[in-house]
Structures are given as C-alpha cells and as structure tokens.
Scaffold this active site. Structure first.
Site, PDB file in Angstrom:
ATOM      1  N   MET A 189       9.055   1.100  55.014  1.00 24.87           N
ATOM      2  CA  MET A 189       8.039   0.675  54.220  1.00 24.87           C
ATOM      3  C   MET A 189       8.241  -0.604  53.335  1.00 24.87           C
ATOM      4  SD  MET A 189       5.846   3.127  55.149  1.00 24.87           S
ATOM      5  CE  MET A 189       5.407   4.357  55.345  1.00 24.87           C
ATOM      6  N   ARG A 190       9.098  -1.336  53.745  1.00 27.83           N
ATOM      7  CA  ARG A 190       9.155  -2.751  53.007  1.00 27.83           C
ATOM      8  C   ARG A 190       9.147  -4.152  54.194  1.00 27.83           C
ATOM      9  NH1 ARG A 190      11.096  -3.020  48.076  1.00 27.83           N
ATOM     10  NH2 ARG A 190      11.437  -0.847  47.179  1.00 27.83           N
ATOM     11  N   LEU A 215      10.657  -7.231  55.553  1.00 29.15           N
ATOM     12  CA  LEU A 215      11.985  -7.805  55.467  1.00 29.15           C
ATOM     13  C   LEU A 215      11.719  -9.251  55.287  1.00 29.15           C
ATOM     14  CD1 LEU A 215      13.621  -5.562  57.973  1.00 29.15           C
ATOM     15  CD2 LEU A 215      14.237  -5.842  55.759  1.00 29.15           C
ATOM     16  N   HIS A 265       4.991   0.713  65.506  1.00 31.81           N
ATOM     17  CA  HIS A 265       3.883   0.619  64.831  1.00 31.81           C
ATOM     18  C   HIS A 265       2.758   1.518  65.253  1.00 31.81           C
ATOM     19  CE1 HIS A 265       0.752  -1.134  61.992  1.00 31.81           C
ATOM     20  NE2 HIS A 265       0.037  -1.220  63.105  1.00 31.81           N
ATOM     21  N   ASP A 297       4.045  -7.481  62.148  1.00 33.47           N
ATOM     22  CA  ASP A 297       3.436  -6.842  63.414  1.00 33.47           C
ATOM     23  C   ASP A 297       2.940  -7.735  64.310  1.00 33.47           C
ATOM     24  OD1 ASP A 297       3.733  -4.357  62.085  1.00 33.47           O
ATOM     25  OD2 ASP A 297       1.732  -4.178  61.274  1.00 33.47           O
ATOM     26  N   GLU A 340       5.253   8.189  69.973  1.00 37.10           N
ATOM     27  CA  GLU A 340       6.468   6.888  69.390  1.00 37.10           C
ATOM     28  C   GLU A 340       7.773   7.145  69.884  1.00 37.10           C
ATOM     29  OE1 GLU A 340       6.093   6.926  65.374  1.00 37.10           O
ATOM     30  OE2 GLU A 340       3.912   6.378  65.462  1.00 37.10           O
TER      31      GLU A 340
END
Length: 196
Positions: free
Chosen positions: A91-92, A94, A110, A149, A178
C-alpha cells in the site's frame, strides 16, 4: 537454470503468496521465496510467511523519510540477492529512484483490467468497477514504473461482473485469478527465448 529468487512486498493478507508457495511446492514454478517484507507490523502476510518458515521482515515506515524507509528495504533485498520483487497488496507508492534501481525486476498485481480503474487500491477498485456497471473485470500483472499502474503489462486474467456482485464477491473472484496471473507472468520473465 537456477531458481528465480523472489521477494514479496505486502501490506495485507498475502493471499497471492499462498498461490506462489503452492506452485513452487508442486514444481510448477522454478523459483524460491527468499524474503517477505511488510510495512505493517500486524499484516497477515508476515504471520503466514513465518508459519511457512520464510524469512519475513517488518520494516517500520513511521518516523522515516521515504528515502530512509526504501533504503532499509533495499539493503534487505540486496543481502538476499533478489532477482524479482513482487508487490502483492503493498500500500505504498515507491519513489522513482527505487523503481529505476529495480527496473524490469519488479512487478505488481492490480485488481482490475488496466488501464481501466488504475490508481485505486483493494476494495476501492472493486467498488469503482461495480459503480461503472461494466460487464467484466479481472486482474493485471505489470512491470512497476515511476508512473503508478502504467508499466508494461505482462498478463491479464478476466472474469464476468455479475448483477448480484458485492465488493467482497467480486474481490474473491478476481483474487482467485491473481495467483494464476502472477505464476504466468513469472514464467514469461524467467523462461529464456529459445533461438530457432
């Protein structure tokens, strides 16, 4: 060909990690998970990794600049001689310098069919899909670049969006894809082209 040395970065449950572990155990994936890193001390991904005797680290971002936090991740990755980083529910965002350092050695999964619904995370993405009333969703595995993304796509897997879907039911169906998508993407990265 030696096994691909993987590092997983995650902030949540690490469900996709379980699919990778199973594929490795069943010899479907020529790889080893050398390191699991989370920015959340209580993240289930760490517990699941420890239960399976994997090296797993909590790196606390609190009170650190992004540069210092990423440097700590970098040291761990380099010490473990990592070939490929996989972001699974990390959840970060970069920094460009970190992304550049690991260019074409870092992939993300994603929970939508990019470029649709880019930029969101987790349940927000599934809510956006339902709000848009589209007929299909799925997941995308792509290389990580400095543009969130937007990196080159490796694999996409699709599923129908049903009229009765809730966020949780859609998430469960996408999440089941996934692991398959990650395994396929790793195969593409790690299978050398054979000259004819």
């Amino acid at each position: 060909m030696k096994p691909l040395r993987l590092a997983l970065l995650g902030s949540t449950k690490g469900t996709d990690m379980l699919a990778l572990i199973e594929a490795i155990q069943q010899k479907q994936l020529h790889a080893s998970i050398e390191l699991v890193i989370s920015d959340q001390a209580q993240a289930l991904i760490l517990t699941r990794a420890w239960e399976r005797n994997l090296t797993a680290l909590f790196i606390d971002p609190q009170g650190k600049t992004r540069e210092v936090f990423e440097q700590k991740i970098n040291v761990a990755l380099e010490q473990a001689q990592i070939d490929l980083i996989i972001l699974i529910g990390f959840m970060r965002i970069l920094s460009p310098s970190f992304v550049t350092q690991w260019k074409e050695k870092m992939i993300n999964v994603h929970p939508s069919l990019l470029p649709a619904f880019a930029g969101g995370i987790d349940k927000d993405v599934h809510q956006a899909v339902l709000n848009a009333r589209v007929q299909e969703s799925g997941c995308t595995v792509h290389y990580v670049t400095e543009h969130v993304d937007q990196g080159p796509i490796l694999v996409q897997k699709k599923c129908a969006v049903l009229a009765e879907d809730t966020i949780d039911s859609l998430k469960a169906r996408v999440q089941a894809l996934e692991g398959q998508a990650l395994i396929e993407a790793i195969h593409r990265i790690h299978t050398p082209l054979v000259e004819i």
